[in-house]
Design a protein around this motif. Structure first.
Motif, PDB file in Angstrom:
ATOM      1  N   CYS A  89       0.989  -1.174  -0.017  1.00 29.46           N
ATOM      2  CA  CYS A  89       0.038   0.372   0.123  1.00 29.46           C
ATOM      3  C   CYS A  89       0.461   1.264   0.327  1.00 29.46           C
ATOM      4  O   CYS A  89       2.093   1.084   0.665  1.00 29.46           O
ATOM      5  CB  CYS A  89      -1.170   0.292   1.946  1.00 29.46           C
ATOM      6  SG  CYS A  89      -2.369   1.338   1.677  1.00 29.46           S
ATOM      7  N   ALA A 138      -8.783  -6.690  -0.076  1.00 28.28           N
ATOM      8  CA  ALA A 138      -7.925  -5.806   0.453  1.00 28.28           C
ATOM      9  C   ALA A 138      -6.824  -6.424   1.357  1.00 28.28           C
ATOM     10  O   ALA A 138      -6.475  -5.789   2.678  1.00 28.28           O
ATOM     11  CB  ALA A 138      -8.471  -4.992   0.288  1.00 28.28           C
ATOM     12  N   ASP A 142      -3.905  -2.144  -0.345  1.00 27.86           N
ATOM     13  CA  ASP A 142      -5.471  -1.268  -0.263  1.00 27.86           C
ATOM     14  C   ASP A 142      -5.328  -0.619  -2.080  1.00 27.86           C
ATOM     15  O   ASP A 142      -4.220  -0.453  -2.607  1.00 27.86           O
ATOM     16  CB  ASP A 142      -4.600  -0.166  -0.018  1.00 27.86           C
ATOM     17  CG  ASP A 142      -6.059   0.935  -0.044  1.00 27.86           C
ATOM     18  OD1 ASP A 142      -7.309   1.390  -0.815  1.00 27.86           O
ATOM     19  OD2 ASP A 142      -6.748   2.107   0.651  1.00 27.86           O
ATOM     20  N   PHE A 170     -13.814  -4.994  -0.552  1.00 28.35           N
ATOM     21  CA  PHE A 170     -12.511  -4.398  -0.316  1.00 28.35           C
ATOM     22  C   PHE A 170     -12.359  -3.492   0.443  1.00 28.35           C
ATOM     23  O   PHE A 170     -14.085  -2.511   0.542  1.00 28.35           O
ATOM     24  CB  PHE A 170     -11.290  -4.809  -1.418  1.00 28.35           C
ATOM     25  CG  PHE A 170     -12.227  -3.071  -2.398  1.00 28.35           C
ATOM     26  CD1 PHE A 170     -11.820  -2.157  -2.473  1.00 28.35           C
ATOM     27  CD2 PHE A 170     -13.508  -3.294  -3.947  1.00 28.35           C
ATOM     28  CE1 PHE A 170     -12.676  -1.186  -3.265  1.00 28.35           C
ATOM     29  CE2 PHE A 170     -13.431  -3.046  -4.216  1.00 28.35           C
ATOM     30  CZ  PHE A 170     -13.559  -1.440  -4.161  1.00 28.35           C
ATOM     31  N   THR A 172     -11.158   0.694   1.786  1.00 31.61           N
ATOM     32  CA  THR A 172      -9.809   1.487   1.271  1.00 31.61           C
ATOM     33  C   THR A 172      -9.765   2.418   2.539  1.00 31.61           C
ATOM     34  O   THR A 172     -10.358   3.191   3.188  1.00 31.61           O
ATOM     35  CB  THR A 172     -10.065   1.802  -0.414  1.00 31.61           C
ATOM     36  OG1 THR A 172      -8.953   3.043  -0.559  1.00 31.61           O
ATOM     37  CG2 THR A 172     -11.577   2.477  -0.350  1.00 31.61           C
TER      38      THR A 172
END
Length: 340
Positions: A89, A138, A142, A170, A172
Motif C-alpha cells: 500500500c 484488500a 489497498d 475490499f 480502502t
C-alpha cells in the motif's frame, strides 16, 4: 492516485496486457524511473541502507509481477478467501500491520495475470457450491490507488457481477473511486472505507485521504448501488476520544444520501500491537507518538500463537458499549459485524 518514483517490471510482465498498459502509462513520464528485470531480484533496485530508508523508497516503488502460486489464503472472519490482486500500500500509517508483514519489502506490487487469478476464483466458487463464496480483495493491500494503472478492480467487479454464487469485498483509505461507479456490479461487491477521527488520521495515517473525503467517496458508492461498510480502526482511547468518534459517526450520517436507507456494515477494531510490530515501528518512525507502553496494556495470546498488547478488559468493555450505542443511534438499521 499512486505516483511512484520507479516502476519495476518483473520478467515476463511486459508480455501481458496489464503490463503493457502500465508501461504505456508511465513510459513518457520523466519523473518515473523504469526498470525492466531479467530476473526477479527486486530489492537490489530499491535504494536504502537500512529499514528506515528502505521503507520510504519502497513506498515510492510500483512492482509489476506475475502471481505464481494460485493457492489462495483463507481470510476469516471477513471472507472465505483472499483475492491476491495487489500487495502492499502507498499509505504510510504508523500502526499498520503491513509494516510487520512486509518488513523490508514495503513496495506496492500489482499482479499482471489477472485472468489467471479470476479463473482460480471461479474454481473455488464451483468447489463450494451451492454455498456463496466471498473473496477479500484488500487483505494485504489497498487496491484503489493503483487502479488507474491496472483497471483490475473494474475487471474484478464485473467478473463477480456475473457470478451467482461469488461475492467480492475490499476496503480502502482513499477516495479515487469514480471509475468504479458505472460498473454493472449486481450488488455482488461490497466496498468498505477504513475511517478514523481527523486527529488520528492527521497524526498517524500519512499519505491517505482525509476522513471527510473517504465519507464523500462512500456516499458516491452508495448512490451507485453498492453495499457499503465502514471499518472504524484502529480505535485509540485518548482524551476526548468519545466526542471525536461521535462526530465521526455523525459526519457519516450527514454526508450519505438522504434517501439511502440500506443496511450499512460496521466493523470496529481497537488498537493493538505485538512486540515485533513495536520494534519495527520504532525503527521506521523513530519520532512516533503511538501509545505503545506495555505497562498500560494487557498481554493477550492471539489465534496465531503470538501475543499482542491490547487495551484492558474494562477499557474494551467501555469501548464496545459506546460504539454499540452510538452506531445504533445514528444507524438503527446497520449491521455491526464485530467490535473488538
Amino acid at each position: 492516485m499512486f505516483k511512484p518514483k520507479r516502476v519495476i517490471f518483473e520478467k515476463g510482465t511486459l508480455d501481458t496486457e496489464v503490463g503493457k498498459n502500465i508501461y504505456d502509462k508511465v513510459k513518457d513520464d520523466k519523473n518515473i524511473e523504469i526498470i525492466k528485470l531479467t530476473s526477479n531480484k527486486i530489492k537490489g533496485h530499491i535504494p536504502g541502507e537500512n529499514l528506515y530508508e528502505q521503507y520510504r523508497a519502497g513506498k515510492e516503488t510500483l512492482v509489476v509481477g506475475i502471481r505464481k502460486t494460485l493457492k489462495f489464503q483463507t481470510c476469516k472472519p471477513s471472507a472465505n478467501y483472499q483475492l491476491p490482486l495487489v500487495s502492499g500500500c502507498m499509505g504510510r500509517c504508523e500502526y499498520c500491520y503491513l509494516n510487520t508483514q512486509l518488513g523490508d519489502k514495503p513496495f506496492v506490487r500489482v499482479f499482471a495475470n489477472t485472468d489467471d487469478i479470476l479463473n482460480q476464483a471461479k474454481k473455488y466458487i464451483e468447489e463450494r457450491l451451492p454455498d456463496v463464496t466471498i473473496f477479500e480483495g484488500a487483505a494485504t493491500s489497498d487496491p484503489v490507488p493503483v487502479e488507474p494503472y491496472t483497471d483490475t478492480l473494474r475487471k474484478t467487479i464485473e467478473f463477480f457481477g456475473q457470478e451467482e454464487k461469488g461475492r467480492f469485498r475490499f476496503v480502502t483509505k482513499y477516495n479515487d473511486i469514480d471509475s468504479l461507479l458505472d460498473i454493472k456490479h449486481n450488488n455482488h461487491t461490497e466496498i468498505r472505507f477504513s475511517i478514523n477521527t481527523p486527529k488520528i488520521i492527521d497524526t498517524y495515517e500519512h499519505h491517505t485521504a482525509s476522513s471527510s473525503k473517504r465519507i464523500e467517496a462512500a456516499a458516491k458508492v452508495a448512490s451507485a448501488g453498492y453495499q457499503i461498510g465502514f471499518i472504524i480502526a484502529p480505535v485509540f482511547l485518548y482524551d476526548n476520544w468519545k466526542q471525536d468518534y461521535i462526530e465521526l459517526i455523525k459526519s457519516i450520517k450527514e454526508k450519505l444520501p438522504k434517501e439511502f436507507n440500506e443496511k450499512i456494515i460496521f466493523e470496529v477494531i481497537s488498537h493493538r500491537y505485538t512486540t515485533k510490530a513495536k520494534n519495527i515501528i520504532l525503527e521506521i518512525f523513530p519520532q512516533t507518538t503511538l501509545p505503545m507502553d506495555d505497562e498500560e496494556r494487557k498481554f493477550k495470546y492471539g489465534q496465531f500463537g503470538y501475543g499482542k498488547y491490547v487495551y484492558t478488559k474494562e477499557q474494551l468493555s467501555e469501548m464496545k458499549e459506546f460504539f454499540q450505542e452510538q452506531i445504533k443511534e445514528f444507524f438503527p438499521n446497520s449491521i455491526i459485524k464485530y467490535i473488538i
